[in-house]
Design a protein around this motif. Structure first.
Motif, PDB file in Angstrom:
ATOM      1  N   VAL A  84       0.858  -1.187   0.000  1.00 29.22           N
ATOM      2  CA  VAL A  84       0.000   0.000   0.000  1.00 29.22           C
ATOM      3  C   VAL A  84       0.892   1.233   0.000  1.00 29.22           C
ATOM      4  CG1 VAL A  84      -1.957  -1.107   1.135  1.00 29.22           C
ATOM      5  CG2 VAL A  84      -0.203  -0.016   2.520  1.00 29.22           C
ATOM      6  N   SER A  85       0.443   2.288  -0.667  1.00 27.97           N
ATOM      7  CA  SER A  85       1.237   3.512  -0.705  1.00 27.97           C
ATOM      8  C   SER A  85       0.336   4.727  -0.539  1.00 27.97           C
ATOM      9  CB  SER A  85       2.033   3.599  -2.007  1.00 27.97           C
ATOM     10  OG  SER A  85       1.159   3.647  -3.111  1.00 27.97           O
ATOM     11  N   VAL A  86       0.929   5.754   0.049  1.00 25.79           N
ATOM     12  CA  VAL A  86       0.235   7.029   0.233  1.00 25.79           C
ATOM     13  C   VAL A  86       1.209   8.128  -0.172  1.00 25.79           C
ATOM     14  CG1 VAL A  86      -0.863   8.598   1.882  1.00 25.79           C
ATOM     15  CG2 VAL A  86      -1.163   6.127   2.144  1.00 25.79           C
ATOM     16  N   SER A  87       0.763   9.035  -1.050  1.00 26.27           N
ATOM     17  CA  SER A  87       1.599  10.175  -1.419  1.00 26.27           C
ATOM     18  C   SER A  87       1.145  11.390  -0.612  1.00 26.27           C
ATOM     19  CB  SER A  87       1.531  10.453  -2.919  1.00 26.27           C
ATOM     20  OG  SER A  87       0.243  10.868  -3.271  1.00 26.27           O
ATOM     21  N   TYR A  88       2.083  12.309  -0.445  1.00 31.50           N
ATOM     22  CA  TYR A  88       1.836  13.455   0.427  1.00 31.50           C
ATOM     23  C   TYR A  88       2.702  14.627  -0.026  1.00 31.50           C
ATOM     24  CZ  TYR A  88       2.609  16.297   4.645  1.00 31.50           C
ATOM     25  OH  TYR A  88       2.747  17.331   5.517  1.00 31.50           O
ATOM     26  N   THR A  89       2.099  15.809  -0.133  1.00 28.50           N
ATOM     27  CA  THR A  89       2.865  17.024  -0.396  1.00 28.50           C
ATOM     28  C   THR A  89       3.171  17.665   0.953  1.00 28.50           C
ATOM     29  OG1 THR A  89       1.839  17.315  -2.549  1.00 28.50           O
ATOM     30  CG2 THR A  89       2.895  19.242  -1.581  1.00 28.50           C
ATOM     31  N   VAL A  90       4.445  17.771   1.252  1.00 29.96           N
ATOM     32  CA  VAL A  90       4.904  18.146   2.594  1.00 29.96           C
ATOM     33  C   VAL A  90       4.480  19.567   2.953  1.00 29.96           C
ATOM     34  CG1 VAL A  90       6.926  18.375   4.094  1.00 29.96           C
ATOM     35  CG2 VAL A  90       6.870  16.597   2.319  1.00 29.96           C
ATOM     36  N   ASP A  91       3.743  19.676   4.058  1.00 30.55           N
ATOM     37  CA  ASP A  91       3.367  20.979   4.595  1.00 30.55           C
ATOM     38  C   ASP A  91       3.608  21.046   6.101  1.00 30.55           C
ATOM     39  OD1 ASP A  91       1.307  19.375   5.473  1.00 30.55           O
ATOM     40  OD2 ASP A  91      -0.298  20.628   4.694  1.00 30.55           O
ATOM     41  N   LEU A  92       4.408  20.115   6.612  1.00 33.12           N
ATOM     42  CA  LEU A  92       4.788  20.143   8.015  1.00 33.12           C
ATOM     43  C   LEU A  92       5.830  21.231   8.247  1.00 33.12           C
ATOM     44  CD1 LEU A  92       5.320  16.304   8.506  1.00 33.12           C
ATOM     45  CD2 LEU A  92       3.466  17.658   9.500  1.00 33.12           C
ATOM     46  N   ALA A  93       5.932  21.707   9.462  1.00 34.06           N
ATOM     47  CA  ALA A  93       7.002  22.635   9.819  1.00 34.06           C
ATOM     48  C   ALA A  93       8.320  21.875   9.830  1.00 34.06           C
ATOM     49  CB  ALA A  93       6.725  23.237  11.194  1.00 34.06           C
ATOM     50  N   ALA A  94       9.407  22.577   9.609  1.00 32.00           N
ATOM     51  CA  ALA A  94      10.727  21.946   9.653  1.00 32.00           C
ATOM     52  C   ALA A  94      10.933  21.323  11.032  1.00 32.00           C
ATOM     53  CB  ALA A  94      11.810  22.971   9.362  1.00 32.00           C
ATOM     54  N   GLY A  95      11.540  20.136  11.043  1.00 31.58           N
ATOM     55  CA  GLY A  95      11.785  19.438  12.299  1.00 31.58           C
ATOM     56  C   GLY A  95      11.915  17.953  12.066  1.00 31.58           C
ATOM     57  N   SER A  96      11.970  17.204  13.147  1.00 31.64           N
ATOM     58  CA  SER A  96      12.104  15.755  13.084  1.00 31.64           C
ATOM     59  C   SER A  96      10.788  15.111  13.503  1.00 31.64           C
ATOM     60  CB  SER A  96      13.237  15.304  14.012  1.00 31.64           C
ATOM     61  OG  SER A  96      13.468  13.931  13.877  1.00 31.64           O
TER      62      SER A  96
END
Length: 131
Positions: A84-96
């Motif tokens: 299974v796969s999920v794509s995502y356009t990153v909109d998280l704040a910088a960090g770990s």
């Protein structure tokens, strides 16, 4: 041996309850804001056949609250496995973050570093001649 006609036996075809395990997470460990990334893993049903099982891509910054980044659904028969796969356009704040794919029963995750910018090179042209 002669079976007793007054007794009956029931043969059970019941499956155990549905249980979806997750393994083999694949996806980048370093991502940048606005990148589109894909995470995939193997979902295995070790229980009753299941339809429309939701698999979620989740990010946890370690603060006790997680963010669902995306999801997909999968149908799995008894003892069946699917990637299974999920794509995502990153909109998280910088960090770990701990990012992973999770079924209702189990998840698989890894540490992912989110940066402000992608791995681009800064180039400076000091002297150029156009002819």
């Amino acid at each position: 041996y002669t079976p007793d006609s007054s007794s009956s036996q029931t043969l059970s075809t019941d499956y155990p309850t549905t249980e979806i395990t997750m393994a083999n997470l694949d996806g980048p460990s370093g991502i940048a804001i606005d990148d589109t990334v894909v995470y995939e893993a193997t979902a295995t049903n070790i229980g009753a056949p299941a339809t429309g099982v939701t698999i979620e891509l989740i990010a946890d910054e370690g603060t006790g609250s997680a963010t669902v980044l995306g999801s997909t659904t999968v149908d799995l028969g008894f003892e069946e496995s699917k990637t299974v796969s999920v794509s995502y356009t990153v909109d998280l704040a910088a960090g770990s973050y701990e990012i992973g794919l999770y079924s209702p029963d189990q998840g698989v995750s890894k540490t992912v570093d989110v940066s402000e910018e992608g791995p681009y090179f800064d180039t400076t042209i000091d002297d150029a001649t156009v002819s």
